[in-house]
Design a protein around this motif. Structure first.
Motif, mmCIF file in Angstrom:
data_model
loop_
_atom_site.group_PDB
_atom_site.id
_atom_site.type_symbol
_atom_site.label_atom_id
_atom_site.label_comp_id
_atom_site.label_asym_id
_atom_site.label_seq_id
_atom_site.Cartn_x
_atom_site.Cartn_y
_atom_site.Cartn_z
ATOM 1 N N ILE A 123 1.306 -1.461 -0.266
ATOM 2 C CA ILE A 123 -0.297 0.450 0.393
ATOM 3 C C ILE A 123 1.086 1.101 -0.126
ATOM 4 C CG2 ILE A 123 -1.554 1.411 1.240
ATOM 5 C CD1 ILE A 123 -2.327 -1.282 2.834
ATOM 6 N N TRP A 124 0.736 2.505 -1.197
ATOM 7 C CA TRP A 124 1.216 3.438 -1.330
ATOM 8 C C TRP A 124 0.928 4.294 -0.357
ATOM 9 C CZ3 TRP A 124 6.326 3.331 -3.617
ATOM 10 C CH2 TRP A 124 6.481 2.414 -3.423
ATOM 11 N N GLU A 125 -0.271 4.696 -0.071
ATOM 12 C CA GLU A 125 -0.949 5.396 0.951
ATOM 13 C C GLU A 125 -2.763 5.642 1.347
ATOM 14 O OE1 GLU A 125 0.390 9.839 -1.107
ATOM 15 O OE2 GLU A 125 -2.077 9.771 -1.330
ATOM 16 N N VAL A 126 -2.014 6.677 2.397
ATOM 17 C CA VAL A 126 -3.607 6.624 3.058
ATOM 18 C C VAL A 126 -3.749 7.812 3.470
ATOM 19 C CG1 VAL A 126 -2.559 5.945 5.755
ATOM 20 C CG2 VAL A 126 -4.793 5.959 5.149
ATOM 21 N N ALA A 127 -5.345 7.894 2.894
ATOM 22 C CA ALA A 127 -5.624 9.268 2.970
ATOM 23 C C ALA A 127 -6.903 9.727 3.869
ATOM 24 C CB ALA A 127 -6.136 10.133 2.136
ATOM 25 N N VAL A 128 -7.255 10.432 4.153
ATOM 26 C CA VAL A 128 -8.773 10.713 5.819
ATOM 27 C C VAL A 128 -9.643 11.523 5.315
ATOM 28 C CG1 VAL A 128 -9.444 11.528 7.536
ATOM 29 C CG2 VAL A 128 -7.042 10.030 7.617
ATOM 30 N N ALA A 129 -10.857 11.346 4.209
ATOM 31 C CA ALA A 129 -11.587 12.033 4.410
ATOM 32 C C ALA A 129 -11.755 13.363 5.046
ATOM 33 C CB ALA A 129 -13.338 11.640 4.157
ATOM 34 N N ARG A 130 -12.881 14.244 4.858
ATOM 35 C CA ARG A 130 -13.085 16.225 4.885
ATOM 36 C C ARG A 130 -14.130 15.340 6.557
ATOM 37 N NH1 ARG A 130 -17.158 14.751 1.220
ATOM 38 N NH2 ARG A 130 -18.936 15.473 1.525
ATOM 39 N N GLY A 161 -10.900 1.349 -11.511
ATOM 40 C CA GLY A 161 -10.433 1.809 -13.114
ATOM 41 C C GLY A 161 -8.913 1.666 -13.317
ATOM 42 N N HIS A 162 -8.085 1.689 -12.628
ATOM 43 C CA HIS A 162 -6.690 2.079 -13.051
ATOM 44 C C HIS A 162 -5.781 0.762 -13.304
ATOM 45 C CE1 HIS A 162 -5.765 5.926 -12.006
ATOM 46 N NE2 HIS A 162 -6.724 5.963 -10.724
ATOM 47 N N LEU A 163 -4.885 0.916 -14.441
ATOM 48 C CA LEU A 163 -4.312 -0.488 -15.233
ATOM 49 C C LEU A 163 -2.977 -0.193 -15.210
ATOM 50 C CD1 LEU A 163 -5.027 0.752 -19.261
ATOM 51 C CD2 LEU A 163 -6.627 -1.111 -17.583
ATOM 52 N N GLY A 164 -2.922 0.280 -13.279
ATOM 53 C CA GLY A 164 -1.425 -0.033 -12.838
ATOM 54 C C GLY A 164 -1.278 0.667 -11.593
ATOM 55 N N SER A 165 -0.279 0.146 -11.265
ATOM 56 C CA SER A 165 -0.365 0.672 -9.777
ATOM 57 C C SER A 165 -0.651 2.093 -9.101
ATOM 58 C CB SER A 165 1.174 0.629 -8.958
ATOM 59 O OG SER A 165 1.690 0.660 -6.945
ATOM 60 N N VAL A 166 -1.659 1.481 -8.193
ATOM 61 C CA VAL A 166 -2.512 2.888 -7.864
ATOM 62 C C VAL A 166 -1.501 4.081 -6.652
ATOM 63 C CG1 VAL A 166 -4.572 4.334 -7.005
ATOM 64 C CG2 VAL A 166 -4.453 2.336 -7.918
ATOM 65 N N ASN A 167 -0.685 5.101 -6.973
ATOM 66 C CA ASN A 167 0.067 5.577 -5.840
ATOM 67 C C ASN A 167 -0.164 6.353 -4.732
ATOM 68 O OD1 ASN A 167 2.085 3.758 -7.451
ATOM 69 N ND2 ASN A 167 2.242 5.384 -9.475
ATOM 70 N N SER A 168 -0.942 7.315 -5.115
ATOM 71 C CA SER A 168 -2.027 8.214 -4.383
ATOM 72 C C SER A 168 -3.646 8.201 -4.201
ATOM 73 C CB SER A 168 -1.206 9.801 -4.968
ATOM 74 O OG SER A 168 -1.644 10.048 -5.395
ATOM 75 N N ILE A 169 -4.277 8.582 -3.567
ATOM 76 C CA ILE A 169 -5.396 8.787 -3.226
ATOM 77 C C ILE A 169 -5.556 10.123 -2.026
ATOM 78 C CG2 ILE A 169 -5.490 7.283 -1.048
ATOM 79 C CD1 ILE A 169 -8.244 6.619 -2.125
ATOM 80 N N ARG A 170 -6.510 11.030 -2.910
ATOM 81 C CA ARG A 170 -6.696 12.219 -1.898
ATOM 82 C C ARG A 170 -8.351 12.195 -2.205
ATOM 83 N NH1 ARG A 170 -1.523 15.341 -1.871
ATOM 84 N NH2 ARG A 170 0.111 12.809 -2.326
ATOM 85 N N PHE A 171 -9.035 12.843 -1.294
ATOM 86 C CA PHE A 171 -10.448 12.973 -0.824
ATOM 87 C C PHE A 171 -10.372 14.524 -1.536
ATOM 88 C CE2 PHE A 171 -9.928 9.207 1.539
ATOM 89 C CZ PHE A 171 -11.650 8.532 1.026
ATOM 90 N N HIS A 172 -11.971 14.857 -2.472
ATOM 91 C CA HIS A 172 -12.209 16.158 -2.588
ATOM 92 C C HIS A 172 -12.688 16.901 -1.442
ATOM 93 C CE1 HIS A 172 -14.573 19.627 -4.329
ATOM 94 N NE2 HIS A 172 -14.061 19.528 -5.306
ATOM 95 N N PRO A 173 -12.191 17.822 -1.059
ATOM 96 C CA PRO A 173 -12.310 19.054 0.510
ATOM 97 C C PRO A 173 -13.450 18.943 0.524
ATOM 98 C CG PRO A 173 -11.721 20.569 -2.163
ATOM 99 C CD PRO A 173 -11.217 18.956 -1.943
ATOM 100 N N THR A 240 3.483 11.265 -19.881
ATOM 101 C CA THR A 240 4.739 10.218 -20.048
ATOM 102 C C THR A 240 5.136 9.066 -19.595
ATOM 103 O OG1 THR A 240 6.848 11.803 -20.972
ATOM 104 C CG2 THR A 240 4.959 11.384 -22.561
ATOM 105 N N GLY A 241 4.976 9.135 -18.158
ATOM 106 C CA GLY A 241 5.755 8.097 -17.055
ATOM 107 C C GLY A 241 4.801 8.008 -15.604
ATOM 108 N N VAL A 242 5.387 7.587 -15.031
ATOM 109 C CA VAL A 242 4.934 6.722 -13.764
ATOM 110 C C VAL A 242 4.396 8.509 -13.479
ATOM 111 C CG1 VAL A 242 4.492 6.224 -12.150
ATOM 112 C CG2 VAL A 242 5.429 4.918 -13.723
ATOM 113 N N VAL A 243 2.694 8.539 -12.921
ATOM 114 C CA VAL A 243 2.346 9.513 -12.724
ATOM 115 C C VAL A 243 1.892 8.695 -11.201
ATOM 116 C CG1 VAL A 243 -0.068 11.326 -12.117
ATOM 117 C CG2 VAL A 243 0.682 10.288 -14.032
ATOM 118 N N MET A 244 3.160 9.607 -9.947
ATOM 119 C CA MET A 244 3.705 9.460 -8.569
ATOM 120 C C MET A 244 2.229 9.649 -7.034
ATOM 121 S SD MET A 244 5.371 7.145 -8.857
ATOM 122 C CE MET A 244 6.074 6.774 -6.533
ATOM 123 N N ALA A 245 1.896 10.974 -7.528
ATOM 124 C CA ALA A 245 0.930 11.530 -6.764
ATOM 125 C C ALA A 245 0.542 12.982 -7.265
ATOM 126 C CB ALA A 245 2.038 12.296 -5.560
ATOM 127 N N ALA A 246 -0.972 12.687 -6.820
ATOM 128 C CA ALA A 246 -2.259 14.190 -7.036
ATOM 129 C C ALA A 246 -2.908 14.521 -5.730
ATOM 130 C CB ALA A 246 -3.121 12.786 -7.931
#
Length: 451
Positions: A123-130, A161-173, A240-246
């Protein structure tokens, strides 16, 4: 040279047996290493406690002697009455009490409350909702992101929905939307409306007017007892490369992405258009984070720097922070005008946004720092490669270490931590995740001493 099918089968079987043997031997070595590491950690903790107690006692006695000499000189110059001797003794006692109380650190209690399990890879990332939403989200190398109930530990929704490793997760404010970044070179926004009994997908356009949809159809299926979602509301492409975070910018109308193609990109959520491509880093980007209230963004990179991007003006500005010697694994904002950065050089630094020439504080440890988090009260939680999680204040003073034994705590690298909402009165207010495929929910109560 020809081989018959029987000989090929025998060779394949033999190879399989050898690989199994290697795997078993590796597991034995790994368990021996874990036991040795446990002993080393125990000895280090013991040395730290003894060192702290020794320093405290030497300081106390030194100041006690100074106070005593001052008290005696006062007595010699006095008339020698009994009442003045009593007053001097009370002053001496007050001084030494003040000295001892100055060493009393923050009151800390750390307790493991719950495990959340279900991912099939690290697991790459954990996030808490608003606030008001008692859920957490996780992003994992098994190509999925999951939504969990904090109180029950139940997995409420799985995004596939992703075709690769999911590297980050963030909840909408403010909305029931989630932003994920992936190794498939994209970032997705998807709907995360759940009830505590049955997650529900989206069947109309009324709640997702942030994103224009082209023939969007809800696809909520049930996978292994957990409802799953495969169709994103928005997809951001261009890297054109892995997206590590958003991450979401304040207000949630724009997002920022960080990629291994050495660029960050700013997107408009409604139109899905790339507004700006941000270049300047010399190597791959590792992380990005936005300020909670201002249009400021930080990006971290393997080039040992992180950059501050200011979008408050029509023409953005950028500042470069140098101070680490290896990959900067993350940089996050505090509620004040500070940034905290972590690095593979085994250090964490606290910076003032108004003065980037040198850090305000440096925290050094024996292991690389991964995706850290800062609480609303200024407690820095640092996850390490060596399976430890340590807590510090913004001045660099150590507060505590989360308990970890062979029966509790992470068994592999701790990749990310996140603070929850203290005002929600939930059983867990702190979360950690790692490559043991586990998310751990903790109850952490800290009372920082006033400076």
């Amino acid at each position: 040279m020809k081989f018959n099918s029987g000989s090929v089968f025998c060779c394949r079987t033999r190879l399989h047996e050898l690989f199994l043997q290697i795997e078993k031997e590796f597991e034995v070595l790994y368990m021996e290493n874990l036991n040795l590491q446990e002993k080393v950690d125990t000895l280090n903790e013991k040395l730290e406690r003894e060192s702290f107690i020794g320093d405290k006692q030497s300081y106390d006695f030194t100041d006690f002697d100074n106070s005593s000499s001052k008290g005696l000189s006062k007595q010699k110059s006095a008339t020698g009455s009994g009442s003045q001797k009593v007053k001097t003794a009370h002053k001496l006692k007050a001084q030494t009490s003040k000295i001892v109380s100055s060493f009393k650190g923050p009151t800390v209690s750390c307790c493991l409350v719950r495990e959340y399990s279900g991912h099939k890879d690290g697991i790459w990332e954990v996030a808490v909702a608003r606030p008001g939403q008692p859920i957490i989200g996780t992003a994992a190398a098994d190509h999925t992101a999951c939504i969990w109930s904090i109180e029950t530990g139940r997995r409420l929704l799985q995004y596939q929905g992703h075709l690769g490793s999911v590297n980050s997760i963030r909840f909408h404010p403010s909305r029931d939307l989630v932003l994920t970044a992936s190794g498939d070179q994209t970032a997705h926004v998807w709907q995360a409306v759940v009830t505590w009994d049955q997650p529900k997908g989206h069947s109309s356009e009324e709640d997702i007017d942030l994103c224009e949809k082209d023939e969007y159809e809800d696809e909520v299926a049930v996978s292994e007892g957990t409802p799953s979602l495969r169709t994103p509301v928005c997809e951001f492409t261009g890297h054109t490369g892995v997206v590590m975070a958003a991450d979401w910018l304040p207000g949630g109308d724009q997002v920022i992405t960080a990629s291994w193609d050495r660029t960050a990109s700013l997107y408009d959520v409604e139109t899905r258009e790339m507004l700006q491509s941000l270049s300047g880093h010399d190597q791959e980007l590792t992380h990005t984070s936005s300020h909670p209230t201002q249009r400021l963004v930080v990006t971290s990179s393997r080039d040992s720097t992180f950059r501050l991007w200011d979008f408050r003006e029509p023409i953005h500005s950028v500042s470069v922070f140098q101070g680490h010697t290896e990959t900067v694994t993350c940089a996050v904002f505090t509620r004040e005008d500070k940034v905290v950065s972590g690095s593979d050089d085994r250090s964490v630094k606290v910076w003032d946004l108004r003065n980037m020439r040198s850090s305000l504080a440096t925290i050094r440890s024996d292991s690389a720092a991964n995706r850290l988090a800062v609480s609303n009260t200024g407690v820095v939680a640092i996850p390490h490669d060596n399976r430890q999680v340590r807590l510090f204040d913004l001045g660099g003073q150590r507060i505590a270490r989360l308990p970890r034994t062979s029966r509790q705590g992470h068994r592999r690298m701790v990749s990310c931590v996140a603070w929850g909402d203290d005002s929600a009165n939930l059983s867990c207010n702190f979360f950690s995740c790692g490559f043991d495929r586990l998310i751990l929910g903790w109850s952490v109560n800290t009372c920082l001493k006033d400076s």
